[in-house]
Design a protein around this motif. Structure first.
Motif, PDB file in Angstrom:
ATOM      1  N   SER A  52       0.916  12.624 -15.756  1.00  0.00           N
ATOM      2  CA  SER A  52      -0.091  11.491 -15.375  1.00  0.00           C
ATOM      3  C   SER A  52      -1.418  11.473 -15.889  1.00  0.00           C
ATOM      4  N   SER A  53      -1.974  10.266 -16.078  1.00  0.00           N
ATOM      5  CA  SER A  53      -3.455  10.383 -16.476  1.00  0.00           C
ATOM      6  C   SER A  53      -4.174  10.269 -15.026  1.00  0.00           C
ATOM      7  N   VAL A  54      -3.533   9.861 -14.016  1.00  0.00           N
ATOM      8  CA  VAL A  54      -4.260   9.736 -12.838  1.00  0.00           C
ATOM      9  C   VAL A  54      -3.819  10.664 -11.676  1.00  0.00           C
ATOM     10  N   SER A  55      -4.673  10.377 -10.525  1.00  0.00           N
ATOM     11  CA  SER A  55      -4.200  11.237  -9.415  1.00  0.00           C
ATOM     12  C   SER A  55      -2.663  10.616  -9.018  1.00  0.00           C
ATOM     13  N   VAL A  56      -1.745  11.515  -8.605  1.00  0.00           N
ATOM     14  CA  VAL A  56      -0.389  11.093  -8.511  1.00  0.00           C
ATOM     15  C   VAL A  56      -0.017  11.239  -7.071  1.00  0.00           C
ATOM     16  N   TYR A  57       0.946  10.499  -6.705  1.00  0.00           N
ATOM     17  CA  TYR A  57       2.127  10.726  -5.653  1.00  0.00           C
ATOM     18  C   TYR A  57       3.267  11.440  -6.016  1.00  0.00           C
ATOM     19  N   LEU A  58       3.889  12.205  -5.554  1.00  0.00           N
ATOM     20  CA  LEU A  58       5.171  12.792  -5.735  1.00  0.00           C
ATOM     21  C   LEU A  58       6.069  12.670  -4.707  1.00  0.00           C
ATOM     22  N   GLY A  85       0.646  -1.278   0.181  1.00  0.00           N
ATOM     23  CA  GLY A  85       0.118   0.005  -0.027  1.00  0.00           C
ATOM     24  C   GLY A  85       0.932   1.332  -0.019  1.00  0.00           C
ATOM     25  N   SER A  86       2.193   1.331  -0.044  1.00  0.00           N
ATOM     26  CA  SER A  86       2.841   2.126  -0.034  1.00  0.00           C
ATOM     27  C   SER A  86       3.649   2.274  -1.396  1.00  0.00           C
ATOM     28  N   ASN A  87       3.788   3.845  -1.826  1.00  0.00           N
ATOM     29  CA  ASN A  87       4.700   3.945  -3.051  1.00  0.00           C
ATOM     30  C   ASN A  87       6.261   4.164  -2.878  1.00  0.00           C
ATOM     31  N   GLU A  88       6.368   4.491  -1.166  1.00  0.00           N
ATOM     32  CA  GLU A  88       7.706   4.964  -0.861  1.00  0.00           C
ATOM     33  C   GLU A  88       8.722   3.856  -0.898  1.00  0.00           C
ATOM     34  N   GLU A 101       6.248  22.068  -3.331  1.00  0.00           N
ATOM     35  CA  GLU A 101       4.666  22.421  -3.402  1.00  0.00           C
ATOM     36  C   GLU A 101       4.373  21.864  -4.709  1.00  0.00           C
ATOM     37  N   PHE A 102       3.293  21.061  -4.494  1.00  0.00           N
ATOM     38  CA  PHE A 102       2.499  20.425  -5.668  1.00  0.00           C
ATOM     39  C   PHE A 102       1.643  21.529  -6.227  1.00  0.00           C
ATOM     40  N   ASN A 103       1.593  21.675  -7.267  1.00  0.00           N
ATOM     41  CA  ASN A 103       0.804  22.466  -8.209  1.00  0.00           C
ATOM     42  C   ASN A 103       0.434  21.912  -9.508  1.00  0.00           C
ATOM     43  N   LYS A 104      -0.948  21.397  -9.240  1.00  0.00           N
ATOM     44  CA  LYS A 104      -1.673  20.594 -10.032  1.00  0.00           C
ATOM     45  C   LYS A 104      -1.668  21.234 -11.370  1.00  0.00           C
ATOM     46  N   SER A 105      -2.131  22.511 -11.349  1.00  0.00           N
ATOM     47  CA  SER A 105      -2.569  23.132 -12.359  1.00  0.00           C
ATOM     48  C   SER A 105      -1.162  23.265 -13.718  1.00  0.00           C
ATOM     49  N   GLN A 106      -0.106  23.475 -12.773  1.00  0.00           N
ATOM     50  CA  GLN A 106       1.263  23.560 -13.564  1.00  0.00           C
ATOM     51  C   GLN A 106       1.941  22.072 -13.657  1.00  0.00           C
ATOM     52  N   LEU A 114      11.558  13.992   0.823  1.00  0.00           N
ATOM     53  CA  LEU A 114       9.961  14.376   1.071  1.00  0.00           C
ATOM     54  C   LEU A 114       8.815  13.702   0.116  1.00  0.00           C
ATOM     55  N   LYS A 115       7.656  13.628   0.308  1.00  0.00           N
ATOM     56  CA  LYS A 115       6.602  13.068  -0.450  1.00  0.00           C
ATOM     57  C   LYS A 115       5.396  13.994  -0.378  1.00  0.00           C
ATOM     58  N   TYR A 116       4.639  13.864  -1.467  1.00  0.00           N
ATOM     59  CA  TYR A 116       3.240  14.428  -1.329  1.00  0.00           C
ATOM     60  C   TYR A 116       2.382  13.174  -1.880  1.00  0.00           C
ATOM     61  N   LEU A 117       1.477  12.924  -0.865  1.00  0.00           N
ATOM     62  CA  LEU A 117       0.489  11.797  -0.895  1.00  0.00           C
ATOM     63  C   LEU A 117      -0.915  12.585  -1.189  1.00  0.00           C
ATOM     64  N   SER A 118      -1.205  13.398  -0.345  1.00  0.00           N
ATOM     65  CA  SER A 118      -2.624  14.159  -0.282  1.00  0.00           C
ATOM     66  C   SER A 118      -2.545  15.341   0.661  1.00  0.00           C
ATOM     67  N   GLY A 119      -3.438  15.891   0.837  1.00  0.00           N
ATOM     68  CA  GLY A 119      -3.738  17.107   1.878  1.00  0.00           C
ATOM     69  C   GLY A 119      -2.995  18.433   1.257  1.00  0.00           C
ATOM     70  N   SER A 120      -2.215  18.797   2.350  1.00  0.00           N
ATOM     71  CA  SER A 120      -1.512  20.158   2.049  1.00  0.00           C
ATOM     72  C   SER A 120      -0.466  19.916   0.798  1.00  0.00           C
ATOM     73  N   THR A 121      -0.587  21.042   0.032  1.00  0.00           N
ATOM     74  CA  THR A 121       0.272  20.903  -1.081  1.00  0.00           C
ATOM     75  C   THR A 121       1.883  21.222  -0.908  1.00  0.00           C
ATOM     76  N   LEU A 122       1.901  21.969   0.070  1.00  0.00           N
ATOM     77  CA  LEU A 122       3.329  22.370   0.640  1.00  0.00           C
ATOM     78  C   LEU A 122       3.872  21.119   1.496  1.00  0.00           C
ATOM     79  N   VAL A 123       5.024  20.457   1.218  1.00  0.00           N
ATOM     80  CA  VAL A 123       5.548  19.624   2.123  1.00  0.00           C
ATOM     81  C   VAL A 123       7.162  19.966   2.445  1.00  0.00           C
ATOM     82  N   GLU A 124       7.405  19.373   3.506  1.00  0.00           N
ATOM     83  CA  GLU A 124       8.553  19.690   4.053  1.00  0.00           C
ATOM     84  C   GLU A 124       9.409  18.690   4.422  1.00  0.00           C
ATOM     85  N   SER A 125      10.824  18.813   4.644  1.00  0.00           N
ATOM     86  CA  SER A 125      11.558  17.665   5.075  1.00  0.00           C
ATOM     87  C   SER A 125      12.348  18.130   6.272  1.00  0.00           C
TER      88      SER A 125
END
Lengths: 112, 112
Positions: free
Chosen positions: B27-33, A97-100, B66-71, B48-59
């Protein structure tokens, strides 16, 4: 310390020889992966295994084979090495369940 | 299909200066970054990783992305770099059940 180990650390191999790169993880992760890293190309997936007993082909599988007899071990075999297989090889694993992904320290392989 | 583009192969920056490492994905689907860091002669480590929630993630060592979906971007930034930040940085994307796809990497060189 839990993690992934790879062996050997480095190897020089004559073309045409058979070689197995070893990878062992102790995190009980379901999925394991083999990548090769080449300058300017980043990491390319060779083979993967989603669970013990199953394997799949990645982006660059030709010339390589893998097996997954148990959860912990995921060896990569070059049946007849060629110079284009000179690279740094990384093994990685990820939990269910993890992509990490967690990476091993790598094996530097030179085929002459 | 999914892909990652890291526009800069090398980024030199003076110590204590800010830095931005660029990453764009498709990507054609929702992403993890993800951003991974590779220090010399080592394997990749998750930064660091973005899975969901706040678009700004920190290490823990001062980097943020920062996850920017439009760009379709996930740029990595640090306001003040240290010599110890010298490494290669890889952006990666995973969509749903797809495998992780890595970018070609950006070498950050911090100049004293």
């Amino acid at each position: 310390i839990a993690g992934i180990t790879q062996a050997p650390t480095s190897q020089i191999l004559a073309a045409g020889r058979r070689m197995t790169l070893r990878c062992t993880q102790d995190m009980r992760h379901n999925a394991m992966y083999w990548y090769r890293q080449d300058l300017g190309l980043g990491l390319r997936l060779i083979h993967y295994s989603n669970t013990a007993g199953t394997t799949g082909k990645g982006e660059v599988p030709d010339g390589y084979s893998v097996s997954r007899a148990n959860t912990d071990d995921f060896p990569l075999t070059l049946a007849s090495a060629v110079p284009s297989q000179t690279s740094v090889y990384f093994c990685a694993s990820s939990g269910q369940g993890s992509n990490e992904q967690f990476f091993g320290p790598g094996t530097r392989l030179t085929v002459l | 299909a999914q892909s990652v583009t890291q526009l800069d192969s090398q980024v030199p920056v003076f110590e204590e200066a800010p830095v931005e490492l660029r990453c764009n994905y498709s990507s054609s689907v929702s992403v993890y970054l993800f951003w991974y860091v590779q220090y010399p002669n080592q394997g990749l480590q998750l930064l660091l990783k973005y899975l969901s929630g706040s678009t700004l993630v920190e290490s823990i060592n001062g980097f943020e992305a920062e996850f920017n979906k439009s760009q379709t971007s996930f740029h990595l930034r640090k306001p003040s770099v240290h010599i110890s930040d010298t490494a290669e940085y890889f952006c990666a994307v995973s969509g749903g059940y797809q495998k992780v796809t890595f970018g070609t990497g950006t070498k950050l060189q911090v100049i004293p």
